[in-house]
Design an enzyme around this catalytic site. Structure first.
Site, short mmCIF file in Angstrom:
data_model
loop_
_atom_site.label_atom_id
_atom_site.label_comp_id
_atom_site.label_asym_id
_atom_site.label_seq_id
_atom_site.Cartn_x
_atom_site.Cartn_y
_atom_site.Cartn_z
N ASN A 293 -13.36 157.66 -64.68
CA ASN A 293 -13.73 158.33 -63.43
C ASN A 293 -14.32 159.69 -63.80
O ASN A 293 -13.60 160.61 -64.14
CB ASN A 293 -12.46 158.48 -62.56
N GLU B 20 -0.99 156.86 -60.31
CA GLU B 20 -1.31 158.19 -60.83
C GLU B 20 -0.39 159.23 -60.20
O GLU B 20 -0.63 159.65 -59.05
CB GLU B 20 -2.75 158.57 -60.48
N LYS C 82 -15.60 161.75 -61.90
CA LYS C 82 -15.45 162.71 -60.79
C LYS C 82 -16.79 163.40 -60.50
O LYS C 82 -17.82 162.75 -60.65
CB LYS C 82 -14.32 163.70 -61.09
N SER D 232 -3.83 162.32 -67.11
CA SER D 232 -3.82 162.92 -68.46
C SER D 232 -3.69 161.88 -69.58
O SER D 232 -2.94 162.08 -70.53
CB SER D 232 -2.73 163.98 -68.57
N GLU E 271 -7.35 163.10 -55.16
CA GLU E 271 -8.25 164.22 -54.81
C GLU E 271 -8.91 163.98 -53.45
O GLU E 271 -9.26 164.92 -52.75
CB GLU E 271 -9.28 164.43 -55.93
N GLY F 245 -5.28 165.66 -64.60
CA GLY F 245 -6.14 166.77 -65.02
C GLY F 245 -5.48 167.76 -65.96
O GLY F 245 -5.93 168.88 -66.09
N HIS G 289 -8.05 157.91 -54.15
CA HIS G 289 -7.74 158.84 -55.23
C HIS G 289 -7.04 160.07 -54.64
O HIS G 289 -7.38 160.50 -53.54
CB HIS G 289 -9.02 159.25 -55.96
P1 PGA Z 1 -7.23 162.87 -65.68
O1 PGA Z 1 -7.60 162.27 -64.26
O2 PGA Z 1 -7.35 161.76 -66.68
O3 PGA Z 1 -8.20 163.97 -65.87
O4 PGA Z 1 -5.80 163.36 -65.57
C1 PGA Z 1 -7.14 161.02 -63.87
C2 PGA Z 1 -7.61 160.74 -62.49
O5 PGA Z 1 -7.68 161.67 -61.66
O6 PGA Z 1 -7.97 159.60 -62.17
#
Ligand code: PGA
Length: 252
Positions: free
Chosen positions: A8, A165, A10, A213, A97, A171, A95
């Site tokens: 992803n 997640e 983003k 992460s 976010e 992140g 997601h």
């Molecule tokens: P990350 O994000 O690997 O940067 O922690 C995962 C995600 O938001 O899908």
């Protein structure tokens, strides 16, 4: 079940030129990896151009969001048929976010149904914002998942991937990821939720992936001891070598 790794990107990178460079290096970096279902989800505006850079079968493409209707007066939105037409076969829905921007369980349910009806594979994201001693976080995850798949039939569940997640682990860096034993626990819990609504055969067909992460340093232990079918990778998917290393760990 074949392992599945979804990248992803983003809202990165800033330009189509950079996006093409990242994809070209990534394609090269995974040229020897076998047996993993790899999905790259660039920003939708870059999708068609990136798609043109690839002729193989190993990598497929996805989008990071979808609207719940097919066409009409919905300024700024993109529908599942449009994403399919631009080359995306998969879409990430729910997601954290996007939930943080106001998407609730009911909206996510509508988006999941629309994308599945259009024939897309849907990565349904679930995960608690925080953990608590009384187990409220389990109730939150159960509600997220049950609502997201509420409109789907048994056979439509074969188009679903569940991405677990934990929001607090997104992140950051490998040391902040959930431990493999806790990931294992949640993967059992998620499968149990599906089993409660459907049956063993249906449950076994739904991949459960972990995100939050995932990096080259923890991917191996998560896949070995977390008992998940793959990963949803955020920041590390923008590094062609790191992403390829994570995919190799998933193939082992
Ligand atoms: P990350 O994000 O690997 O940067 O922690 C995962 C995600 O938001 O899908």
């Amino acid at each position: 079940m074949q392992r599945l790794v979804i990248g992803n990107w983003k809202m990165n990178p800033l330009t189509i030129g950079e996006a093409k460079k990242i994809f070209a290096s990534f394609k090269e970096a995974v040229s020897k990896v076998r047996g993993v279902d790899i999905v790259v989800c660039p920003p939708a505006i870059f999708l068609s151009e990136i798609r043109k850079l690839y002729v193989g079968k190993k990598i497929t493409f996805g989008a990071q969001n979808v609207f719940m209707g097919a066409t009409g007066s919905h300024t700024g939105e993109m529908s599942a048929p449009m994403l399919l037409s631009a080359g995306a076969r998969t879409v990430i829905v729910g997601h954290s976010e996007r939930r943080a921007m106001g998407e609730d369980n009911d909206l996510i349910r509508k988006k999941v149904a629309a994308a599945v009806m259009a024939g897309m594979r849907v990565v349904v994201c679930v995960g608690e914002t925080a953990r608590d001693d009384s187990g409220e976080y389990l109730t939150a995850v159960r509600t997220q998942l049950n609502t997201a798949i509420a409109d789907l039939t048994r056979s439509q569940l074969s188009q679903v991937v569940v991405a677990y997640e934990p929001v607090w682990a997104i992140g950051k860096s490998a040391s902040d990821a959930l431990s493999p034993s806790h990931i294992h626990e949640m993967s059992i819990f998620i499968r149990k939720i599906i089993l409660e609504r459907f049956d063993t055969e249906t449950m076994q067909k739904v991949p459960v992936v972990y995100g939050g992460s995932v990096e080259p340093s923890n991917a191996g232990s998560i896949i070995a001891d977390g008992h998940v079918d793959g990963f949803l990778v955020g920041h590390a998917s923008l590094s062609p070598t790191d992403f390829a290393t994570i995919i190799s760990a998933a193939s082992a």
